[in-house]
Design a protein around this motif. Sequence first.
Motif, mmCIF file in Angstrom:
data_model
loop_
_atom_site.group_PDB
_atom_site.id
_atom_site.type_symbol
_atom_site.label_atom_id
_atom_site.label_comp_id
_atom_site.label_asym_id
_atom_site.label_seq_id
_atom_site.Cartn_x
_atom_site.Cartn_y
_atom_site.Cartn_z
ATOM 1 N N TYR A 1 4.687 2.061 -7.128
ATOM 2 C CA TYR A 1 5.517 0.858 -7.232
ATOM 3 C C TYR A 1 6.904 1.091 -6.640
ATOM 4 C CZ TYR A 1 2.142 -1.373 -10.419
ATOM 5 O OH TYR A 1 1.025 -1.951 -10.965
ATOM 6 N N GLU A 2 7.448 2.270 -6.876
ATOM 7 C CA GLU A 2 8.788 2.571 -6.369
ATOM 8 C C GLU A 2 8.805 2.614 -4.836
ATOM 9 O OE1 GLU A 2 8.652 3.835 -10.575
ATOM 10 O OE2 GLU A 2 7.314 4.087 -8.858
ATOM 11 N N LEU A 3 7.770 3.213 -4.245
ATOM 12 C CA LEU A 3 7.695 3.265 -2.786
ATOM 13 C C LEU A 3 7.443 1.882 -2.193
ATOM 14 C CD1 LEU A 3 5.661 6.561 -2.245
ATOM 15 C CD2 LEU A 3 8.081 6.163 -1.736
ATOM 16 N N GLN A 4 6.663 1.080 -2.885
ATOM 17 C CA GLN A 4 6.448 -0.297 -2.443
ATOM 18 C C GLN A 4 7.779 -1.054 -2.425
ATOM 19 O OE1 GLN A 4 3.718 -2.494 -4.900
ATOM 20 N NE2 GLN A 4 4.251 -4.466 -4.006
ATOM 21 N N LEU A 5 8.532 -0.933 -3.511
ATOM 22 C CA LEU A 5 9.821 -1.609 -3.591
ATOM 23 C C LEU A 5 10.786 -1.050 -2.554
ATOM 24 C CD1 LEU A 5 11.172 -3.824 -5.307
ATOM 25 C CD2 LEU A 5 12.073 -2.021 -6.773
ATOM 26 N N GLY A 6 10.746 0.270 -2.354
ATOM 27 C CA GLY A 6 11.600 0.884 -1.340
ATOM 28 C C GLY A 6 11.285 0.379 0.056
ATOM 29 N N THR A 7 10.007 0.089 0.321
ATOM 30 C CA THR A 7 9.616 -0.466 1.620
ATOM 31 C C THR A 7 10.253 -1.828 1.831
ATOM 32 O OG1 THR A 7 7.477 0.688 1.460
ATOM 33 C CG2 THR A 7 7.657 -1.100 3.064
ATOM 34 N N TYR A 8 10.146 -2.690 0.823
ATOM 35 C CA TYR A 8 10.816 -3.992 0.912
ATOM 36 C C TYR A 8 12.322 -3.804 1.049
ATOM 37 C CZ TYR A 8 6.398 -5.647 -1.120
ATOM 38 O OH TYR A 8 5.076 -5.903 -1.377
ATOM 39 N N TYR B 1 14.673 5.610 -3.027
ATOM 40 C CA TYR B 1 13.294 5.288 -2.659
ATOM 41 C C TYR B 1 13.220 4.507 -1.350
ATOM 42 C CZ TYR B 1 11.061 7.133 -6.808
ATOM 43 O OH TYR B 1 10.580 7.983 -7.771
ATOM 44 N N VAL B 2 14.324 3.948 -0.893
ATOM 45 C CA VAL B 2 14.328 3.296 0.415
ATOM 46 C C VAL B 2 14.049 4.330 1.498
ATOM 47 C CG1 VAL B 2 15.758 2.075 2.100
ATOM 48 C CG2 VAL B 2 15.883 1.448 -0.331
ATOM 49 N N GLU B 3 14.763 5.448 1.430
ATOM 50 C CA GLU B 3 14.553 6.518 2.408
ATOM 51 C C GLU B 3 13.191 7.179 2.221
ATOM 52 O OE1 GLU B 3 17.716 5.837 1.265
ATOM 53 O OE2 GLU B 3 18.074 5.130 3.316
ATOM 54 N N GLN B 4 12.782 7.342 0.976
ATOM 55 C CA GLN B 4 11.485 7.959 0.712
ATOM 56 C C GLN B 4 10.345 7.097 1.244
ATOM 57 O OE1 GLN B 4 10.751 9.458 -3.221
ATOM 58 N NE2 GLN B 4 12.736 10.460 -3.381
ATOM 59 N N ALA B 5 10.494 5.778 1.112
ATOM 60 C CA ALA B 5 9.468 4.864 1.622
ATOM 61 C C ALA B 5 9.392 4.939 3.136
ATOM 62 C CB ALA B 5 9.771 3.438 1.175
ATOM 63 N N TYR B 6 10.545 4.999 3.785
ATOM 64 C CA TYR B 6 10.561 5.112 5.241
ATOM 65 C C TYR B 6 9.854 6.390 5.681
ATOM 66 C CZ TYR B 6 12.199 5.173 10.053
ATOM 67 O OH TYR B 6 12.243 5.194 11.431
ATOM 68 N N THR B 7 10.153 7.488 5.007
ATOM 69 C CA THR B 7 9.520 8.768 5.341
ATOM 70 C C THR B 7 8.016 8.709 5.103
ATOM 71 O OG1 THR B 7 11.538 9.985 4.790
ATOM 72 C CG2 THR B 7 9.478 11.227 4.802
ATOM 73 N N TYR B 8 7.612 8.059 4.010
ATOM 74 C CA TYR B 8 6.187 7.933 3.710
ATOM 75 C C TYR B 8 5.455 7.236 4.849
ATOM 76 C CZ TYR B 8 1.883 6.034 1.770
ATOM 77 O OH TYR B 8 0.567 5.673 1.589
ATOM 78 N N TRP B 9 5.962 6.088 5.282
ATOM 79 C CA TRP B 9 5.287 5.322 6.331
ATOM 80 C C TRP B 9 5.355 6.032 7.679
ATOM 81 C CZ3 TRP B 9 1.813 2.133 5.036
ATOM 82 C CH2 TRP B 9 1.928 1.353 3.890
ATOM 83 N N ILE C 1 8.889 -7.495 7.982
ATOM 84 C CA ILE C 1 8.165 -6.761 9.010
ATOM 85 C C ILE C 1 9.049 -5.606 9.471
ATOM 86 C CG2 ILE C 1 7.206 -6.798 11.342
ATOM 87 C CD1 ILE C 1 6.434 -9.688 10.932
ATOM 88 N N ILE C 2 8.504 -4.399 9.442
ATOM 89 C CA ILE C 2 9.200 -3.216 9.945
ATOM 90 C C ILE C 2 8.413 -2.750 11.157
ATOM 91 C CG2 ILE C 2 10.143 -0.953 9.376
ATOM 92 C CD1 ILE C 2 9.843 -1.697 6.412
ATOM 93 N N ASP C 3 8.829 -3.199 12.325
ATOM 94 C CA ASP C 3 8.037 -2.987 13.537
ATOM 95 C C ASP C 3 7.865 -1.519 13.892
ATOM 96 O OD1 ASP C 3 7.210 -5.591 14.366
ATOM 97 O OD2 ASP C 3 9.275 -6.034 14.925
ATOM 98 N N ASP C 4 8.921 -0.721 13.734
ATOM 99 C CA ASP C 4 8.801 0.678 14.146
ATOM 100 C C ASP C 4 7.868 1.482 13.249
ATOM 101 O OD1 ASP C 4 10.773 0.364 12.153
ATOM 102 O OD2 ASP C 4 11.627 2.319 12.621
ATOM 103 N N LEU C 5 7.534 0.935 12.083
ATOM 104 C CA LEU C 5 6.586 1.582 11.178
ATOM 105 C C LEU C 5 5.261 0.822 11.100
ATOM 106 C CD1 LEU C 5 8.957 2.463 8.188
ATOM 107 C CD2 LEU C 5 8.195 3.975 10.027
ATOM 108 N N GLY D 1 0.791 -1.222 0.000
ATOM 109 C CA GLY D 1 0.000 0.000 0.000
ATOM 110 C C GLY D 1 0.822 1.269 0.000
ATOM 111 N N ALA D 2 2.131 1.148 -0.046
ATOM 112 C CA ALA D 2 2.991 2.338 -0.026
ATOM 113 C C ALA D 2 2.638 3.273 -1.171
ATOM 114 C CB ALA D 2 4.461 1.930 -0.123
ATOM 115 N N GLY D 3 2.467 4.537 -0.861
ATOM 116 C CA GLY D 3 2.147 5.521 -1.886
ATOM 117 C C GLY D 3 0.677 5.619 -2.219
ATOM 118 N N SER D 4 -0.150 4.784 -1.585
ATOM 119 C CA SER D 4 -1.581 4.838 -1.865
ATOM 120 C C SER D 4 -2.274 5.808 -0.916
ATOM 121 C CB SER D 4 -2.205 3.442 -1.767
ATOM 122 O OG SER D 4 -2.092 2.922 -0.460
ATOM 123 N N CYS D 5 -3.595 5.864 -0.997
ATOM 124 C CA CYS D 5 -4.384 6.833 -0.245
ATOM 125 C C CYS D 5 -4.278 6.606 1.261
ATOM 126 C CB CYS D 5 -5.840 6.730 -0.687
ATOM 127 S SG CYS D 5 -6.984 7.749 0.249
#
Length: 258
Positions: free
Chosen positions: A169-176, A211-219, A116-120, A40-44
Amino acid sequence: MKQSSPVDIVGVYADYTKELQEENRNKRYKGKEHYYHASGAGSCSRKLYFESVLRAEPSNPIDEKSLRLLRLGTLVHNDFEEALLKYNTKVYNKVDSNIGNNTKDNIVFHTEGEIIIDDLNVRGFYDIVVDDDRGVEPKVYLYDLKTCAAYSWKVKFGRNKTLDTSNHYELQLGTYGYAIREKFGRLDGMFLYYYNKDNSQMRPVSVPLMYVEQAYTYWKNVNEEHKNGLPEFRLGISPAQKWQCNYCQFKDHCNPPQ
């Protein structure tokens, strides 16, 4: 005159795909509904709130056509997973091994791994991690398979391709990627591998590691926003793109503005 079938084969398949979806949902998510889905990264942000904070039942379930499309994507993923694991078996005489423990001058594939990213409060499943020990220094790469129809392929890769403003998709991949890097100590590249469902063309697209850092910031921002309750409507965040409301499973709960 249009002929009708004496047997509703399509209906039987529809029931089958619904059952598979429910089985997969119970297997992967039952008892863990409180996590945000990495996909769901980057979604509503409102959708994420209904899904993982309120844990509301979908008001607009996926229709039969969409279920068939999802099933087709699953079959492609399963085929690639089987091929990669068979490669591992041939080379190493085993299905899997620990990343960073590759002692041969070759590669090892890891598929469908849980992160699993527990802090997020984020959980998901990556498609493919590659442990590459062919060079002087071992490398770790992350791949995600994306099936798409001919029109989407043309928009992305055609001569008159249009600029895609979505970075879902990029944020999803960055999350992984964040989870992979944290767990295994390194991440040397990320790739989206597109599969054209109409003609079986395939093409990889490199995704910048930023996008790894961007995904972290997003979550992190999602977590902070949800502490204050259901987010307000803000185009670009809630929803991320206006057209997404038409396909959202929580549309009737949300009642978005026209």
